[in-house]
Design a protein around this motif. Sequence first.
Motif, PDB file in Angstrom:
ATOM      1  N   THR A   1     -44.134  21.165  33.562  1.00 33.52           N
ATOM      2  CA  THR A   1     -43.169  21.454  34.498  1.00 33.52           C
ATOM      3  C   THR A   1     -43.522  21.257  36.193  1.00 33.52           C
ATOM      4  OG1 THR A   1     -41.989  22.020  32.740  1.00 33.52           O
ATOM      5  CG2 THR A   1     -41.000  22.396  35.253  1.00 33.52           C
ATOM      6  N   PHE A   2     -44.174  22.592  36.336  1.00 34.38           N
ATOM      7  CA  PHE A   2     -44.789  22.815  38.219  1.00 34.38           C
ATOM      8  C   PHE A   2     -45.470  21.373  38.445  1.00 34.38           C
ATOM      9  CE2 PHE A   2     -47.984  24.095  40.896  1.00 34.38           C
ATOM     10  CZ  PHE A   2     -47.591  24.439  41.796  1.00 34.38           C
TER      11      PHE A   2
ATOM     12  N   ALA B   1     -37.101  13.945  37.354  1.00 37.78           N
ATOM     13  CA  ALA B   1     -35.841  13.613  36.047  1.00 37.78           C
ATOM     14  C   ALA B   1     -37.132  14.400  35.275  1.00 37.78           C
ATOM     15  CB  ALA B   1     -35.877  11.960  36.183  1.00 37.78           C
ATOM     16  N   ALA B   2     -38.069  13.763  35.347  1.00 39.58           N
ATOM     17  CA  ALA B   2     -38.657  14.466  34.421  1.00 39.58           C
ATOM     18  C   ALA B   2     -39.005  15.859  33.945  1.00 39.58           C
ATOM     19  CB  ALA B   2     -40.298  13.459  34.033  1.00 39.58           C
ATOM     20  N   ALA B   3     -39.252  16.461  35.404  1.00 37.25           N
ATOM     21  CA  ALA B   3     -39.280  17.826  35.116  1.00 37.25           C
ATOM     22  C   ALA B   3     -38.005  18.361  34.943  1.00 37.25           C
ATOM     23  CB  ALA B   3     -39.848  18.638  36.380  1.00 37.25           C
ATOM     24  N   LEU B   4     -36.825  17.927  34.631  1.00 37.02           N
ATOM     25  CA  LEU B   4     -35.785  18.058  34.535  1.00 37.02           C
ATOM     26  C   LEU B   4     -35.632  18.250  33.352  1.00 37.02           C
ATOM     27  CD1 LEU B   4     -33.712  17.514  37.967  1.00 37.02           C
ATOM     28  CD2 LEU B   4     -34.496  20.019  37.184  1.00 37.02           C
ATOM     29  N   TRP B   5     -35.490  17.217  32.361  1.00 38.67           N
ATOM     30  CA  TRP B   5     -35.020  16.847  31.298  1.00 38.67           C
ATOM     31  C   TRP B   5     -36.691  17.923  30.615  1.00 38.67           C
ATOM     32  CZ3 TRP B   5     -38.233  15.605  27.205  1.00 38.67           C
ATOM     33  CH2 TRP B   5     -37.858  14.460  26.274  1.00 38.67           C
ATOM     34  N   ILE B   6     -37.536  18.101  31.020  1.00 35.84           N
ATOM     35  CA  ILE B   6     -37.931  19.159  30.272  1.00 35.84           C
ATOM     36  C   ILE B   6     -37.121  20.285  30.411  1.00 35.84           C
ATOM     37  CG2 ILE B   6     -40.357  20.620  30.487  1.00 35.84           C
ATOM     38  CD1 ILE B   6     -41.749  17.807  31.416  1.00 35.84           C
ATOM     39  N   GLU B   7     -36.729  20.797  31.601  1.00 36.00           N
ATOM     40  CA  GLU B   7     -36.038  22.154  31.616  1.00 36.00           C
ATOM     41  C   GLU B   7     -35.024  21.950  30.648  1.00 36.00           C
ATOM     42  OE1 GLU B   7     -37.849  24.671  33.013  1.00 36.00           O
ATOM     43  OE2 GLU B   7     -39.432  23.468  32.129  1.00 36.00           O
ATOM     44  N   HIS B   8     -34.408  20.939  31.034  1.00 36.38           N
ATOM     45  CA  HIS B   8     -32.849  21.121  30.032  1.00 36.38           C
ATOM     46  C   HIS B   8     -33.218  21.197  27.875  1.00 36.38           C
ATOM     47  CE1 HIS B   8     -28.774  20.201  30.145  1.00 36.38           C
ATOM     48  NE2 HIS B   8     -28.850  19.790  29.322  1.00 36.38           N
TER      49      HIS B   8
ATOM     50  N   PRO C   1     -36.445  27.792  30.176  1.00 32.80           N
ATOM     51  CA  PRO C   1     -36.866  27.010  31.211  1.00 32.80           C
ATOM     52  C   PRO C   1     -37.236  28.195  32.809  1.00 32.80           C
ATOM     53  CG  PRO C   1     -34.437  27.522  30.874  1.00 32.80           C
ATOM     54  CD  PRO C   1     -35.287  28.229  29.794  1.00 32.80           C
ATOM     55  N   LEU C   2     -37.796  27.533  32.924  1.00 32.58           N
ATOM     56  CA  LEU C   2     -38.130  27.691  34.478  1.00 32.58           C
ATOM     57  C   LEU C   2     -37.120  27.452  35.308  1.00 32.58           C
ATOM     58  CD1 LEU C   2     -42.177  26.796  35.750  1.00 32.58           C
ATOM     59  CD2 LEU C   2     -41.052  29.184  36.056  1.00 32.58           C
ATOM     60  N   LEU C   3     -36.814  26.247  34.810  1.00 25.45           N
ATOM     61  CA  LEU C   3     -34.993  25.400  36.276  1.00 25.45           C
ATOM     62  C   LEU C   3     -33.336  25.627  34.522  1.00 25.45           C
ATOM     63  CD1 LEU C   3     -36.904  23.134  38.061  1.00 25.45           C
ATOM     64  CD2 LEU C   3     -36.671  25.797  38.675  1.00 25.45           C
ATOM     65  N   ASN C   4     -33.377  26.529  35.043  1.00 26.09           N
ATOM     66  CA  ASN C   4     -32.438  26.718  33.996  1.00 26.09           C
ATOM     67  C   ASN C   4     -30.994  25.507  34.616  1.00 26.09           C
ATOM     68  OD1 ASN C   4     -29.457  27.374  32.578  1.00 26.09           O
ATOM     69  ND2 ASN C   4     -30.866  29.090  31.704  1.00 26.09           N
ATOM     70  N   THR C   5     -31.579  24.339  33.954  1.00 23.72           N
ATOM     71  CA  THR C   5     -30.144  23.102  34.732  1.00 23.72           C
ATOM     72  C   THR C   5     -29.172  23.312  34.120  1.00 23.72           C
ATOM     73  OG1 THR C   5     -30.844  22.360  32.696  1.00 23.72           O
ATOM     74  CG2 THR C   5     -32.674  21.632  34.607  1.00 23.72           C
ATOM     75  N   ARG C   6     -28.413  23.595  33.435  1.00 22.17           N
ATOM     76  CA  ARG C   6     -26.924  23.917  33.308  1.00 22.17           C
ATOM     77  C   ARG C   6     -26.471  25.368  34.263  1.00 22.17           C
ATOM     78  NH1 ARG C   6     -29.420  23.948  28.197  1.00 22.17           N
ATOM     79  NH2 ARG C   6     -29.251  22.131  26.855  1.00 22.17           N
ATOM     80  N   TRP C   7     -26.854  25.979  34.255  1.00 24.60           N
ATOM     81  CA  TRP C   7     -26.637  26.757  35.563  1.00 24.60           C
ATOM     82  C   TRP C   7     -26.336  26.517  36.944  1.00 24.60           C
ATOM     83  CZ3 TRP C   7     -29.387  30.060  39.281  1.00 24.60           C
ATOM     84  CH2 TRP C   7     -28.530  31.126  40.004  1.00 24.60           C
TER      85      TRP C   7
ATOM     86  N   ALA D   1     -32.500  38.251  34.098  1.00 25.49           N
ATOM     87  CA  ALA D   1     -32.935  38.253  34.581  1.00 25.49           C
ATOM     88  C   ALA D   1     -34.037  36.827  34.527  1.00 25.49           C
ATOM     89  CB  ALA D   1     -34.304  38.752  34.457  1.00 25.49           C
ATOM     90  N   GLY D   2     -33.609  35.796  33.362  1.00 27.33           N
ATOM     91  CA  GLY D   2     -34.165  34.679  33.882  1.00 27.33           C
ATOM     92  C   GLY D   2     -33.714  34.243  35.056  1.00 27.33           C
ATOM     93  N   HIS D   3     -32.806  34.116  34.708  1.00 32.69           N
ATOM     94  CA  HIS D   3     -31.970  33.021  35.642  1.00 32.69           C
ATOM     95  C   HIS D   3     -32.325  33.231  37.510  1.00 32.69           C
ATOM     96  CE1 HIS D   3     -29.482  32.314  32.679  1.00 32.69           C
ATOM     97  NE2 HIS D   3     -28.751  31.755  33.015  1.00 32.69           N
ATOM     98  N   ILE D   4     -32.964  34.752  37.830  1.00 38.03           N
ATOM     99  CA  ILE D   4     -33.923  34.390  39.134  1.00 38.03           C
ATOM    100  C   ILE D   4     -35.189  33.740  39.489  1.00 38.03           C
ATOM    101  CG2 ILE D   4     -35.567  36.036  40.575  1.00 38.03           C
ATOM    102  CD1 ILE D   4     -32.660  37.033  39.948  1.00 38.03           C
ATOM    103  N   ILE D   5     -35.990  32.459  38.540  1.00 37.18           N
ATOM    104  CA  ILE D   5     -36.960  31.606  38.952  1.00 37.18           C
ATOM    105  C   ILE D   5     -35.600  30.636  39.086  1.00 37.18           C
ATOM    106  CG2 ILE D   5     -38.594  30.223  38.746  1.00 37.18           C
ATOM    107  CD1 ILE D   5     -39.904  32.483  36.405  1.00 37.18           C
ATOM    108  N   SER D   6     -34.572  30.647  38.576  1.00 33.04           N
ATOM    109  CA  SER D   6     -34.074  29.222  39.512  1.00 33.04           C
ATOM    110  C   SER D   6     -33.174  29.172  40.539  1.00 33.04           C
ATOM    111  CB  SER D   6     -33.384  29.032  38.019  1.00 33.04           C
ATOM    112  OG  SER D   6     -33.289  28.555  36.626  1.00 33.04           O
TER     113      SER D   6
END
Length: 559
Positions: A237-238, A278-285, A290-296, A425-430
């Motif tokens: 993802t990074f 788009a690929a990074a967001l698809w993987i995270e979704h 996830p590193l990036l919480n796309t839903r939030w 706390a997991g949403h902090i990275i996002s």
Amino acid sequence: MTAAALFGRARRFLTEEDWTFAPHERPAMPGSPGSPDHPTGRRIAYGAISILVGLTAGLGNALVSANTYTLQGALGLDPAEIAWLPTVYVMSNVSINLLLIKFRQQFGLRPFALLFVGLYVALTLAHLFVHDFWSAIVVRASSGMAAAALSSLGLYYMMQALPAKWRLKAVVIGIGVPQCATPLARLFSPELLAMSQWRTLYLFELGLALLSLAAVAALRLPPTTRQRAFEPLDFVTFTLYAGAMALFSAVLGLGRIVWWTNAAWIGWSLIGAIPLLAAALWIEHHRVNPLLNTRWLASADIVRFAIVTLMARIVLAEQSFAAVGLLTTLGQNNDQLGPFFTIIFLASVAGVVLSAVTLDVERLAHPIMLAVGLVAVAAWMDAQSTSLTRAPELYVTQALIAFSATFFLGPALLFGMTRALKEGAGHIISFIALFGIINSVGSLAGNALLGTYQVVREKANSAAIVDAVDPTNPLVMQRLQAGGAAVGQVVGDPGLRSAEGGALLSQAATREANVLAYDDVFRLVAVMAAATFLYLLFLLLRRTRRARQAARLAMEQGA
């Protein structure tokens, strides 16, 4: 003492294995420092280190951005090459926090501090000996990564400097200190450049880095709790996310220099960046952790926050691009603008302090709205500038904008941070990733938008002025003769004198077209800031109305 014992002591020192937390001292989350009670002397030391580290983080890029024309000549670079130096800083800075947070969580604060500050020192030192274009690119990129680490350290040190009841105020101050670096760099960089051109700038940057390294080595942060944080997909993802952000940053940073439609690589960069993101967001979704919480990140509250904060960053580019650009066009430079940047620096400091003093966690949107409103008023006042405008006429308006730039930042950070912590706390990275995009890429976008608009308006104004110039007009003829007379003592040929008079009139027309274009930019900023202010006002009124309706409904149900 044996080598094994020395190694064991060093290992305990670096990995923080010898710390025992009292219940009230435990970190709020893995990767953040504990919160022990400190004596007054230690708190003062923490505060001083926070200011040192924060200014080091900000000055690394500010010294380059404030002196691009001088560095361009000293390093033998063309305008496009010198524009890469601040751009590549953003390219590395905007995405590195995705890994830095997990690095702190898994390995602790001590290795984090020493590794990244030490790397910054080593690369800056190397640049003094290898000073071509590519070495400058490497140093700027490392500066971007180190600045992200130093900004976090400065924030954590300030949190230790103030009592626990003022922890949120410490966050506001810690995030605001690096923002004061830009006017400070413009204030004293002429003296540095006068000593030994670009070498003195890098020596100063090296000195700050060495002082920061010594300071964080001498007074450590309270250790953090650690946990296994990295997963293999994090690096996938990074890589995708960092590649996309780097390409977007390159387009925004260089687009108006090479011009958007003239360089084929801009189109290819966008073609590459969009599928990477788009690929990074698809993987995270589709990830469990996830590193990036796309839903939030796609929730209405966060989208509104992103829009408002991005608009604030764009309109705040009025100072760094439009005001300084206008004064430069009118012949003023850093050497002549000492009082101007002193006022801007003091206003920036006042914004940080007043933001912390007036902080109200229940009204975090109000400082943002006030800051944007002040920018709208100041930009509209600046739109009355003429070719006779000088720095003193801009003191009040630019002080308002500098104040707004630091006044809104801390509440904006806390607005998103509190909502991230409510979700876990997991949403902090996002949120940190989103905030990094808004601030770093948003600043580039602001300069790109305002710079492009200025060029377009300058061409339109120049065409209008030229069309209005009639050589048979007595006033125009008088101006041409006056221009020729000004060079009469060095140009004897009447034809050449007439041509020189025309050239001088053309220069005056170009200057007036640029001044009018900057006025158009000021008006655009005022309109955008006013629209953002009204949108925020609408959101606040709607929230208040809904709260009253909910309270009324609760009372009716209770009755």
